[in-house]
Design an enzyme around this catalytic site. Structure first.
Site, PDB file in Angstrom:
ATOM      1  N   GLY A 297       0.814  -1.215   0.000  1.00  0.00           N
ATOM      2  CA  GLY A 297       0.000   0.000   0.000  1.00  0.00           C
ATOM      3  C   GLY A 297       0.841   1.254   0.000  1.00  0.00           C
TER       4      GLY A 297
ATOM      5  N   HIS B 198       2.249   4.716  -4.927  1.00  0.00           N
ATOM      6  CA  HIS B 198       2.806   5.875  -5.617  1.00  0.00           C
ATOM      7  C   HIS B 198       2.978   5.523  -7.092  1.00  0.00           C
ATOM      8  CE1 HIS B 198       6.498   3.569  -5.344  1.00  0.00           C
ATOM      9  NE2 HIS B 198       6.457   3.609  -4.019  1.00  0.00           N
TER      10      HIS B 198
ATOM     11  N   GLY C  99       5.366   4.517  -8.764  1.00  0.00           N
ATOM     12  CA  GLY C  99       6.088   3.258  -9.020  1.00  0.00           C
ATOM     13  C   GLY C  99       5.116   2.085  -9.050  1.00  0.00           C
ATOM     14  N   HIS C 100       4.165   2.078  -8.109  1.00  0.00           N
ATOM     15  CA  HIS C 100       3.158   1.002  -8.095  1.00  0.00           C
ATOM     16  C   HIS C 100       2.268   1.094  -9.338  1.00  0.00           C
ATOM     17  CE1 HIS C 100       3.919   1.466  -3.610  1.00  0.00           C
ATOM     18  NE2 HIS C 100       4.201   0.193  -3.827  1.00  0.00           N
TER      19      HIS C 100
ATOM     20  N   GLU D 274      11.980  -3.350  -9.489  1.00  0.00           N
ATOM     21  CA  GLU D 274      13.424  -3.635  -9.389  1.00  0.00           C
ATOM     22  C   GLU D 274      14.088  -2.830  -8.279  1.00  0.00           C
ATOM     23  OE1 GLU D 274      15.207  -2.917 -13.184  1.00  0.00           O
ATOM     24  OE2 GLU D 274      14.774  -4.948 -13.887  1.00  0.00           O
TER      25      GLU D 274
ATOM     26  N   ASP E 255      13.617  -3.018  -5.228  1.00  0.00           N
ATOM     27  CA  ASP E 255      14.012  -4.031  -4.241  1.00  0.00           C
ATOM     28  C   ASP E 255      14.662  -5.183  -5.010  1.00  0.00           C
ATOM     29  OD1 ASP E 255      12.723  -2.972  -1.646  1.00  0.00           O
ATOM     30  OD2 ASP E 255      11.111  -2.837  -3.104  1.00  0.00           O
TER      31      ASP E 255
ATOM     32  N   VAL F  34      10.987   3.522 -10.695  1.00  0.00           N
ATOM     33  CA  VAL F  34      10.513   4.848 -11.112  1.00  0.00           C
ATOM     34  C   VAL F  34      11.167   5.880 -10.190  1.00  0.00           C
ATOM     35  CG1 VAL F  34       8.482   6.308 -11.447  1.00  0.00           C
ATOM     36  CG2 VAL F  34       8.345   3.854 -11.922  1.00  0.00           C
TER      37      VAL F  34
END
Ligand code: PAF
Length: 264
Positions: free
Chosen positions: A16, A19, A21-22, A134, A136, A162
């Site tokens: 959750g 942002h 990136g998600h 990526e 992580d 991102v």
């Protein structure tokens, strides 16, 4: 129902505090499947008692609104009690990328928690493909290894990090940064880029990495690690002659721990 109808299903596992990136993961999922499910679960088992489990940003309403805008087909936001049976007694044990001496050195119980919850999510969703950022990088390697070793039939896909315009990798934890820390935060990515440039031009990794550590420390970070590793195996390397290189870093700015990685 979707699977029975022959539709391709993608899962985007998240904790959750969504942002851009998600959202990029949802977009990548949409390109590979007709149905996209996003899980939202702040997984207690991947946090050590000293870490930020209770403080971790929880923004479920805003997350669901954002998922509606990007037209995700489903959200799965279980409670801890739904996710973990009160008599749960099984975890995934890891070696290989989970013991590479990077995040695992500083968060020794972290990947067992990640791998266990991701194995559960993959089994629950029965998705054709699951997408992970990526950012992580070690986590991505751990999950790919685990899915292959446990014969989980979901394809594991990594998607590019991102970044903000100044290079800072997007992270749900960036909200912890004060204004002043936020201004200094891009120094980490900048130093990594400098090291990547030198290493890609053939310099032995030791010099550019030491330089990056010094630069990041000067910017006010406490460096956990900045290392150049083999991009596939995560093994330590001496120079780019040994194969594709990934520079991985974790450093603390005040109370915020930032991680990042780039290829060299
Ligand atoms: O990367 C994350 O957000 C989490 O580690 C994951 C993969 C959703 C597991 O809790």
């Amino acid at each position: 129902t979707w699977k029975k109808a022959g539709e391709k299903v993608a899962l985007v596992p998240t904790m959750g505090a969504l942002h851009a990136g998600h959202v990029s993961l949802v977009d990548a999922a949409r390109a590979r499947a007709s149905r996209v499910v996003v899980s939202i679960f702040v997984n207690p088992t991947q946090f050590a008692p000293t870490e930020d489990f209770s403080a971790y940003p929880r923004t479920l309403e805003a997350d669901l609104a954002r998922l509606a805008v990007v037209q995700a087909d489903g959200a799965f936001a279980p409670s801890v009690a739904e996710m973990y049976h009160k008599h749960a007694a099984t975890t995934v044990t890891l070696q290989g990328p989970a013991a590479a001496g990077l995040e695992d050195r500083f968060r020794p119980t972290h990947f067992a928690g990640v791998a266990t919850v991701v194995a559960k999510l993959l089994n629950q969703a029965q998705a054709d493909v699951a997408l992970f950022g990526e950012k992580d990088y070690q986590q991505l390697k751990v999950i790919a290894r685990m899915a292959e070793d446990l014969d989980i039939p979901t394809r594991i896909l990594g998607c590019p990090t991102v970044r903000e315009a100044d290079g800072l990798a997007l992270s749900s934890r960036n909200v912890y940064l004060s204004k002043e820390e936020r201004a200094r935060a891009p120094a980490l990515h900048r130093a990594m880029c400098g090291a990547a440039e030198a290493i890609s031009q053939g310099a032995p990794v030791a010099g550019p990495i030491a330089h990056a550590v010094a630069e990041v420390t000067r910017a006010g970070f406490v460096v956990d690690y900045i290392e150049a590793r083999h991009a596939v195996t995560l093994a330590p390397i001496v120079s780019a002659a040994e194969g594709p290189v990934r520079i991985l870093a974790a450093a603390r700015l005040g109370k915020t721990r930032l991680i990042d990685n780039i290829s060299a």
